[in-house]
Design a protein around this motif. Structure first.
Motif, mmCIF file in Angstrom:
data_model
loop_
_atom_site.group_PDB
_atom_site.id
_atom_site.type_symbol
_atom_site.label_atom_id
_atom_site.label_comp_id
_atom_site.label_asym_id
_atom_site.label_seq_id
_atom_site.Cartn_x
_atom_site.Cartn_y
_atom_site.Cartn_z
ATOM 1 N N THR A 1 -0.428 6.317 3.799
ATOM 2 C CA THR A 1 -1.432 7.220 3.901
ATOM 3 C C THR A 1 -0.998 8.688 3.883
ATOM 4 O O THR A 1 -1.484 9.514 2.814
ATOM 5 C CB THR A 1 -2.354 7.332 5.100
ATOM 6 O OG1 THR A 1 -2.633 5.817 5.440
ATOM 7 C CG2 THR A 1 -3.423 8.228 4.941
ATOM 8 N N PRO B 1 0.330 6.185 -6.895
ATOM 9 C CA PRO B 1 -1.405 6.451 -6.718
ATOM 10 C C PRO B 1 -1.869 7.012 -7.877
ATOM 11 O O PRO B 1 -1.191 7.530 -8.764
ATOM 12 C CB PRO B 1 -1.225 7.725 -5.621
ATOM 13 C CG PRO B 1 0.159 7.519 -4.963
ATOM 14 C CD PRO B 1 1.178 7.213 -6.109
ATOM 15 N N ASN C 1 0.661 -1.265 0.021
ATOM 16 C CA ASN C 1 -0.059 0.031 -0.282
ATOM 17 C C ASN C 1 0.799 1.195 0.170
ATOM 18 O O ASN C 1 2.048 1.296 0.419
ATOM 19 C CB ASN C 1 -0.964 0.206 1.202
ATOM 20 C CG ASN C 1 -1.640 -1.272 1.200
ATOM 21 O OD1 ASN C 1 -2.417 -1.606 0.211
ATOM 22 N ND2 ASN C 1 -2.057 -1.623 2.435
ATOM 23 N N PHE C 2 0.079 2.283 -0.248
ATOM 24 C CA PHE C 2 0.935 3.682 -0.140
ATOM 25 C C PHE C 2 0.844 4.303 1.178
ATOM 26 O O PHE C 2 -0.368 4.018 1.769
ATOM 27 C CB PHE C 2 0.224 4.619 -1.139
ATOM 28 C CG PHE C 2 0.516 4.223 -2.688
ATOM 29 C CD1 PHE C 2 1.654 4.337 -3.252
ATOM 30 C CD2 PHE C 2 -0.876 3.797 -3.190
ATOM 31 C CE1 PHE C 2 1.974 3.873 -4.808
ATOM 32 C CE2 PHE C 2 -0.472 3.304 -4.660
ATOM 33 C CZ PHE C 2 0.616 3.383 -5.038
ATOM 34 N N GLU D 1 0.145 9.794 -0.051
ATOM 35 C CA GLU D 1 -0.751 9.445 -1.347
ATOM 36 C C GLU D 1 -0.946 10.581 -2.172
ATOM 37 O O GLU D 1 -1.096 10.513 -3.560
ATOM 38 C CB GLU D 1 -2.055 8.828 -1.099
ATOM 39 C CG GLU D 1 -1.900 7.406 -0.324
ATOM 40 C CD GLU D 1 -3.503 7.049 0.177
ATOM 41 O OE1 GLU D 1 -3.770 5.998 -0.037
ATOM 42 O OE2 GLU D 1 -4.304 7.794 0.279
ATOM 43 N N ASN D 2 -0.946 11.725 -1.721
ATOM 44 C CA ASN D 2 -1.076 12.818 -2.520
ATOM 45 C C ASN D 2 0.373 13.653 -2.708
ATOM 46 O O ASN D 2 0.132 14.940 -3.513
ATOM 47 C CB ASN D 2 -2.175 14.040 -1.933
ATOM 48 C CG ASN D 2 -3.398 13.333 -1.768
ATOM 49 O OD1 ASN D 2 -3.864 12.462 -2.630
ATOM 50 N ND2 ASN D 2 -4.029 13.573 -0.672
#
Length: 259
Positions: free
Chosen positions: A201, A248, A198-199, A204-205
């Protein structure tokens, strides 16, 4: 007549040398093949980690961060992977017990190391040391260093549930960055793979995530395994872009709505 005889001798010489030349080409191909992890086998390895070591909260099923690394014989990362002989010296219950104890959060075995997040208390506050840093630091004398020293030409795979964070693990100026450790790992012979699922949190942006991931690719091949049967090579070597599966999705474009 002399010309025909010369040609005949040349043909004999070529036939005499051909078996050795062919063998050399085959040896080269074998070496190149051994240098790359089989993507389907990598999927099975990561699935094994998830089934045996994943940290899950009992009350709500939340998945906590953890990381693992292995150094196993080369054939364990190729098509003849055998689950019956994989990490047989490691006890999964002990691994999970050790990495869930946040006072230490570290397991060191014969072919496997693993970490959760370690709680560090200071006079004014406390924080959690990331699992990647626990396994890879200090760069010259880390659990990963000791693991790699046990087998010089094995297959080494590092897996982290969440991608290394930009502000700490991939910050070259930070005291807990993992980049120096990756430089050392690059010098290790054998198959290498750095894998995440997963990325993180908070990242992610981040607009520079591709650039940050390329810091990993500069030293070891990067992969993303998103499910029990789906892994991707992230690529990104040199000017090659990071594969879209390892980044992402872009934010939705804003549209102007006329009133």
């Amino acid at each position: 007549m002399a010309e025909k005889f010369t040609v005949f001798l040349s043909g004999l010489l070529l036939l005499f040398l051909l078996p050795d030349w062919t063998e050399s080409v085959e040896d080269t191909v074998d070496i190149n093949t051994l240098a790359t992890v089989d993507i389907n086998t990598l999927t099975r390895i990561i699935n094994f980690f998830e089934q045996n070591y994943k940290r899950v909260a009992e009350e709500d099923g939340f998945h906590y961060q953890y990381a693992t690394a292995i150094n196993v014989p080369k054939d364990q990362c190729q098509q003849n992977f055998n689950l019956n002989t994989f990490l047989t010296q490691e006890n999964a219950s002990i691994v999970k017990e050790d990495i869930n104890d946040d006072s230490n959060a570290l397991y060191q075995g014969e072919e496997l190391i693993a970490a959760g997040t370690r709680k560090v208390v200071t006079k004014k506050y406390y924080y959690y040391m990331h699992s990647e840093s626990l396994l890879l630091n200090p760069a010259n004398n880390s659990p990963m260093t000791n693991l790699l020293n046990k087998r010089n030409d094995g297959c080494s795979v590092f897996y982290t549930f969440n991608s290394p964070c930009v502000n700490t693990c991939l910050n070259a100026k930070g005291s807990h960055n993992i980049l120096d450790a990756l430089k050392n790992w690059k010098q290790h012979d054998g198959i290498k793979a750095f894998v995440f699922r997963n990325f993180w949190t908070a990242d992610e942006n981040k607009t520079d995530l591709e650039t940050k991931f390329k810091q990993i690719v500069a030293h070891v091949p990067l992969f993303r395994c998103v499910s029990e049967n789906e892994c991707y090579a992230c690529n990104g070597e040199g000017n090659t872009p990071i594969d879209e599966h390892c980044l992402p999705p872009p934010p939705p474009k804003k549209t102007n709505i006329e009133l």
